[in-house]
Write an enzyme that holds these catalytic residues in place. Structure first.
Site, PDB file in Angstrom:
ATOM      1  N   CYS A 135      57.145 -40.103 -21.977  1.00  0.00           N
ATOM      2  CA  CYS A 135      56.869 -41.334 -23.385  1.00  0.00           C
ATOM      3  C   CYS A 135      55.813 -39.843 -24.356  1.00  0.00           C
ATOM      4  O   CYS A 135      55.241 -40.851 -25.084  1.00  0.00           O
ATOM      5  CB  CYS A 135      56.954 -41.855 -23.121  1.00  0.00           C
ATOM      6  SG  CYS A 135      58.099 -42.978 -22.020  1.00  0.00           S
ATOM      7  N   HIS A 260      52.322 -46.123 -27.515  1.00  0.00           N
ATOM      8  CA  HIS A 260      53.262 -45.988 -26.841  1.00  0.00           C
ATOM      9  C   HIS A 260      54.095 -47.861 -26.641  1.00  0.00           C
ATOM     10  O   HIS A 260      53.622 -48.002 -26.256  1.00  0.00           O
ATOM     11  CB  HIS A 260      53.203 -45.228 -25.736  1.00  0.00           C
ATOM     12  CG  HIS A 260      54.985 -45.266 -24.783  1.00  0.00           C
ATOM     13  ND1 HIS A 260      55.988 -45.190 -25.293  1.00  0.00           N
ATOM     14  CD2 HIS A 260      54.961 -45.327 -23.908  1.00  0.00           C
ATOM     15  CE1 HIS A 260      57.140 -45.414 -25.088  1.00  0.00           C
ATOM     16  NE2 HIS A 260      56.073 -45.403 -23.555  1.00  0.00           N
ATOM     17  N   ASN A 290      62.208 -49.748 -25.484  1.00  0.00           N
ATOM     18  CA  ASN A 290      60.872 -48.229 -25.288  1.00  0.00           C
ATOM     19  C   ASN A 290      62.113 -47.364 -25.059  1.00  0.00           C
ATOM     20  O   ASN A 290      62.836 -46.990 -24.877  1.00  0.00           O
ATOM     21  CB  ASN A 290      60.145 -48.487 -23.279  1.00  0.00           C
ATOM     22  CG  ASN A 290      59.504 -47.256 -23.445  1.00  0.00           C
ATOM     23  OD1 ASN A 290      59.597 -46.361 -23.779  1.00  0.00           O
ATOM     24  ND2 ASN A 290      59.019 -46.292 -22.284  1.00  0.00           N
TER      25      ASN A 290
END
Ligand code: COA
Length: 335
Positions: A135, A260, A290
């Site tokens: 990520c 993030h 996500n």
């Protein structure tokens, strides 16, 4: 005849665009000139998940901030869509690109790299490679683009794309509620304006935490959610402080944080520790979940559309993920 003249005469030889066109200059900065995004086409709401899992809309919203996520589409499809919009916005023809970097931990194939196929789809003539920093990958790729521009390149396409829905066990309520699919792309270009662009970057890895979040070949992703949460807040704060210190700035100078997008509570905790008001965080995870590598450019795209990110704003990108990887970039927005 020298080697390059000889190569030019070989049948089918097409020289690529990856050579620096000018001598590197210490005044050169890299800046973002175009951004595009793409989301999975199928919406899955919390209520949909509650039909098949022992969960509820209330639990998911309260514990994560996520209301729905979008899934579907290959990395290639999502990336190409996002990239076309970014190139159009930057008014950069694909033929002018010097490099394509695609950040993904869920490529469509083991090889070739997704970026090779993106390059072909776009009709670009340059080097292309994939990067896996989970990520954190998009911010890693932005940092590499910036370094390549400092070394003499003019135009680099950076893509963050992930399709984690393919590696999610939809019967596991502890992970299925979290993830979605998407892509975001930016064009990073050379600017002669010393006040604008990427001011500093930081790349980190804490491999001792590699088992907290992982995915083996042929399996679904697995994670220790509580510990990921704890470590994520810590590394986000320290990476942010590092890029600010390197640029000689403080958290009070930051206009917009693009973190993030994993869990709204992680964002709240990190913002609090950084002493930056929560209103300065750009978030999009309520409707995306996500999306791993895509989450920061998706949030950046929404913030630009809302006028939250605009000329001269000091923008802090900070990503974390499996690895445990972490990356941050500080950008003075504009060209
Ligand atoms: N619906 C309802 N209950 C759930 C649930 C769900 N989807 N998932 C877990 N629970 C239950 C647990 O089983 C536990 O029940 P118990 O108390 O009876 O044992 C309870 O809810 C609390 O679980 P816990 O894991 O302590 O919740 P939490 O507040 O830590 O939230 C996460 C769980 C996963 C949302 C949170 O830890 C998180 O977001 N971590 C980071 C994960 C992440 O970001 N990963 C990607 C990084 S890139």
């Amino acid at each position: 005849m020298n080697a390059s003249q000889l190569a030019n005469q070989l049948p089918g030889y097409e020289p690529t665009n990856n050579k620096p066109t000018e001598n590197p200059s210490i005044m050169t900065r890299a800046t973002i000139t175009g951004l595009g995004t793409a989301r999975g086409h199928k919406v899955i709401t919390n209520h949909d998940l509650a039909q098949t899992l022992d969960t509820s809309n209330e639990w998911i919203v309260e514990r994560t901030g996520i209301h729905e996520r979008r899934i579907g589409g290959s990395c290639l499809e999502l990336s190409t869509q996002a990239a076309r919009t970014a190139l159009e916005q930057a008014q950069v023809p694909p033929a002018d690109l010097n490099l394509i970097i695609c950040s993904t931990c869920t490529p469509d194939q083991v090889f070739p790299a997704v970026s090779n196929r993106i390059q072909h789809e776009l009709g670009a003539n340059c080097g292309a490679f994939d990067l896996n920093a989970a990520c954190s990958g998009f911010t890693y790729a932005v940092s590499i683009a910036e370094a390549q521009i400092a070394a003499g390149m003019n135009k680099v396409l950076v893509i963050g794309v992930d399709t984690l829905s393919r590696f999610t066990d939809w019967n596991d309520r502890t992970t299925a509620v979290l993830f979605g699919d998407g892509a975001g792309a930016v064009v990073v270009e050379k600017t002669q304006n010393p006040d604008k662009g990427i001011l500093s970057t930081y790349l980190g890895s804490e491999g001792r935490f590699a088992d907290l979040l992982s995915c083996d070949f042929g399996n679904y992703l697995q994670m220790d959610g509580k510990e990921v949460f704890r470590q994520a807040v810590r590394v986000m704060v320290s990476a942010s402080q590092k890029v600010l210190a390197e640029a000689g700035l403080t958290s009070a100078d930051v206009d917009v944080v693009v973190p993030h997008q994993a869990n709204v509570r992680i964002i709240e905790s990190a913002m609090k520790r950084l002493q930056i008001p929560l209103e300065k965080a750009a978030t999009v995870l309520a409707t995306t979940g996500n999306t791993s590598s895509a989450s920061i450019p998706l949030a950046m795209g929404a913030a630009i559309t809302d006028g939250f990110i605009s000329d001269n704003k000091l923008v802090l990108l900070v990503g974390f993920g499996a690895g445990m990887s972490v990356a941050a970039a500080l950008i003075r927005w504009g060209q």
